[in-house]
Write a protein that holds these residues in place. Structure first.
Motif, PDB file in Angstrom:
ATOM      1  N   CYS A   1       0.839  -1.204   0.000  1.00 49.73           N
ATOM      2  CA  CYS A   1       0.000   0.000   0.000  1.00 49.73           C
ATOM      3  C   CYS A   1       0.870   1.249   0.000  1.00 49.73           C
ATOM      4  O   CYS A   1       1.991   1.259   0.518  1.00 49.73           O
ATOM      5  N   ALA A   2       0.329   2.295  -0.575  1.00 50.24           N
ATOM      6  CA  ALA A   2       0.928   3.630  -0.506  1.00 50.24           C
ATOM      7  C   ALA A   2      -0.181   4.611  -0.201  1.00 50.24           C
ATOM      8  O   ALA A   2      -1.345   4.400  -0.570  1.00 50.24           O
ATOM      9  N   ILE A   3       0.159   5.674   0.491  1.00 47.08           N
ATOM     10  CA  ILE A   3      -0.788   6.755   0.766  1.00 47.08           C
ATOM     11  C   ILE A   3      -0.448   7.920  -0.157  1.00 47.08           C
ATOM     12  O   ILE A   3       0.699   8.388  -0.190  1.00 47.08           O
ATOM     13  N   PHE A   4      -1.436   8.370  -0.898  1.00 51.59           N
ATOM     14  CA  PHE A   4      -1.264   9.522  -1.775  1.00 51.59           C
ATOM     15  C   PHE A   4      -1.953  10.712  -1.122  1.00 51.59           C
ATOM     16  O   PHE A   4      -3.173  10.736  -0.981  1.00 51.59           O
ATOM     17  N   VAL A   5      -1.160  11.694  -0.692  1.00 56.08           N
ATOM     18  CA  VAL A   5      -1.656  12.878   0.011  1.00 56.08           C
ATOM     19  C   VAL A   5      -1.845  13.997  -1.009  1.00 56.08           C
ATOM     20  O   VAL A   5      -0.878  14.423  -1.646  1.00 56.08           O
ATOM     21  N   VAL A   6      -3.081  14.475  -1.164  1.00 52.28           N
ATOM     22  CA  VAL A   6      -3.359  15.476  -2.201  1.00 52.28           C
ATOM     23  C   VAL A   6      -3.321  16.903  -1.670  1.00 52.28           C
ATOM     24  O   VAL A   6      -3.370  17.850  -2.449  1.00 52.28           O
ATOM     25  N   VAL A   7      -3.249  17.079  -0.339  1.00 52.04           N
ATOM     26  CA  VAL A   7      -3.064  18.417   0.218  1.00 52.04           C
ATOM     27  C   VAL A   7      -1.574  18.700   0.281  1.00 52.04           C
ATOM     28  O   VAL A   7      -0.752  17.867  -0.109  1.00 52.04           O
ATOM     29  N   SER A   8      -1.214  19.865   0.763  1.00 50.22           N
ATOM     30  CA  SER A   8       0.190  20.270   0.736  1.00 50.22           C
ATOM     31  C   SER A   8       1.024  19.474   1.727  1.00 50.22           C
ATOM     32  O   SER A   8       0.533  18.963   2.738  1.00 50.22           O
ATOM     33  N   GLY A   9       2.333  19.413   1.434  1.00 47.91           N
ATOM     34  CA  GLY A   9       3.256  18.786   2.361  1.00 47.91           C
ATOM     35  C   GLY A   9       3.308  19.509   3.694  1.00 47.91           C
ATOM     36  O   GLY A   9       3.581  18.892   4.729  1.00 47.91           O
ATOM     37  N   ALA A  10       3.049  20.818   3.677  1.00 50.82           N
ATOM     38  CA  ALA A  10       3.036  21.576   4.929  1.00 50.82           C
ATOM     39  C   ALA A  10       2.001  21.022   5.888  1.00 50.82           C
ATOM     40  O   ALA A  10       2.237  20.937   7.106  1.00 50.82           O
ATOM     41  N   PHE A  11       0.842  20.628   5.369  1.00 47.18           N
ATOM     42  CA  PHE A  11      -0.205  20.081   6.223  1.00 47.18           C
ATOM     43  C   PHE A  11       0.227  18.746   6.824  1.00 47.18           C
ATOM     44  O   PHE A  11       0.020  18.482   8.011  1.00 47.18           O
TER      45      PHE A  11
END
Length: 490
Positions: free
Chosen positions: A152-162
């Motif tokens: 599995c991988a998690i794809f984060v669509v908000v900013s890296g700052a968050f």
């Protein structure tokens, strides 16, 4: 040599985003990029969302399939609601509860895919999934992946700052945040000095993400359960080092696993507008009239105003924004959508006589607006935005427009602080406690960007950033590097 051949063989990736268009579109764009590189992608959503996302391009249909799972009914959730765009903010937790009800049908989908692979059925999808790419909310998928031995991988669509601000579970346990004020300062794991902090009204919202909601679990507990499981091998971001310079090494260290850029994944303007229009009610004549008006305006003289499809702007916010645009004296094109929670029919949304007073220099569109085309228009010189990560990427990184920033929730405040620190925009002043803003505050920020000398420097900085971050070859290179990570870690 056999190992080299296996590493280069096509992947089968299952992409499964959360039920919000700001998540589904980046997942779909990533799916298309993977399919164009010869990999098979099974994109999972629900029937209504699948229809609204549009058809798969014919040239990709052999490698990209969309599978729709029926969302179960949940008491209190409106009939037909399948995305956050279909519900008021207070019912989003019920949508998460319904989303959790997809556990059994998703498990069946994975079982069928593995059985088909064993039987050699199909062409592009004739192998067991190599990866399941997940959003923040599907902690219930991990046991399924482990049963079938799928990474599995998690794809984060908000900013890296968050992602950096929320931090991993171990850091939050070592440095617990129990009050609103705890979220109004940079967390101790962020190197100083840092702008990474929320205003009070934003902090109250983000603090709620650490508490259980109507689905019975907090958003952060969902994410932490996912990222700490051994089968979760990668985290990747809809971002890149040029967009958020200091973050990727820090994130890899914090989460003790590779955190890699996927690039900004911006579709071309025509595809972006087609996707946006598929989700919104379109009225061609007002849209055409607005574009004709824009064509007649001087170069870089117009500020485009849009707060996204789901920003929790109230009717009061809309009226103050209208007053500010009127007071600013600037030309504007405003994509106005109904306030969060809807609007009572018959109640005036805009100030009385507003459109008459701004006639000639301001246009208000309540239907669909081709945002990508508007942002790229020569007459547009700035973007008044809620600073959602997708809008920030479109306006700043692709089009090189300075920002007037009016953030509300999620990563928006952090994005605004970072852009202001880099000299890329101006944030609208707000009341220190309640987060209220006045028309005068909006007007002052708009004038700083559109009229005053400061605006020239902001525009220059935005164009310089765009030259680096918006480079198409560089962005495609991040997708290539992501594929290499998926090949090595499968």
């Amino acid at each position: 040599m056999a190992g080299t051949k296996d590493e280069a063989s096509p992947l089968h990736v299952v992409a499964f985003p959360w039920l919000a268009f700001g998540h589904m579109f980046p997942y779909l764009e990533l799916s298309k990029r993977l399919a164009r590189r010869g990999h098979a992608v099974t994109f999972v959503s629900t029937p209504r969302n699948a229809a609204r996302l549009g058809a798969v391009p014919p040239e990709l249909s052999a490698r990209l399939r969309v599978v729709a799972l029926d969302l179960p009914e949940v008491e209190g959730l409106p009939d037909g609601a399948e995305s956050t765009a279909d519900v008021p903010p207070e019912k989003v937790a019920l949508l998460k509860k319904a989303f959790d009800g997809l556990t059994a049908p998703f498990a069946e989908l994975v079982a069928e895919a593995c059985a088909a692979a064993a039987g050699g059925e199909g062409a592009a999808f004739s192998r067991k999934p190599d990866w399941i790419v997940l959003d923040f909310a599907q902690n219930w998928v991990l046991p399924i992946a482990e049963e079938y031995e799928i990474q599995c991988a998690i794809f984060v669509v908000v900013s890296g700052a968050f992602l950096a601000f929320t931090g991993p579970q171990n850091e939050n346990e070592a440095h617990p945040r129990t009050t609103t004020e705890d979220y109004m300062v940079p967390p101790p794991w962020i190197p100083s000095p840092s702008t990474m902090a929320y205003r009070r009204h934003e902090a109250e919202w983000i603090a709620a993400g650490f508490r259980p909601n109507a689905a019975g679990v907090s958003d952060m507990d969902r994410f932490w359960e996912m990222e700490r499981r051994p089968c979760c091998r990668l985290i990747f971001l809809r971002s890149c080092p040029e967009a958020e310079p200091p973050l990727f090494p820090l994130l890899t260290d914090l989460f003790a696993k590779p955190v890699v850029p996927a690039g900004l994944l911006l579709p071309d303007a025509a595809a972006a507008d087609e996707a946006d229009g598929a989700c919104l009610t379109s009225d061609d004549e007002p849209t055409s009239a607005a574009m004709r008006w824009l064509d007649a305006q001087p170069q870089r003289s117009v500020i485009y105003v849009a707060l996204g499809s789901e920003a929790p702007a109230s009717a009061g916010h809309v009226r103050e924004l209208a007053l500010g645009l009127e007071l600013s004296g600037a030309r504007f094109l405003w994509a106005l959508r109904l306030p969060a929670g809807g609007h009572r029919s018959g109640d005036p949304l805009l100030p009385d006589g507003f459109e008459r007073r701004v006639a000639g220099r301001g246009v208000v569109c309540t239907g669909w607006v081709p945002q990508a085309r508007v942002l790229a228009h020569a007459a547009v010189g700035a973007f008044l935005t809620h600073c959602g990560w997708g809008s920030t990427a479109e306006g700043l990184f692709r089009c090189g427009l300075p920002l007037v920033m009016l953030p509300f929730v999620l990563d928006q405040g952090l994005n605004a602080r970072a852009a202001a620190a880099r000299g890329l925009g101006v944030e609208v002043e707000r009341d220190g406690d309640g987060g209220w803003f006045r028309g005068e505050d909006v007007a002052a920020a708009v004038r700083r960007v559109m009229v005053e000398e400061e605006g020239e420097a902001l525009a220059r900085n935005a164009r310089e950033v765009q030259k680096v971050v918006g480079d198409r070859g560089r962005q495609e290179g991040y997708v290539d590097e992501l594929v290499e990570h998926l090949q090595r870690c499968k």
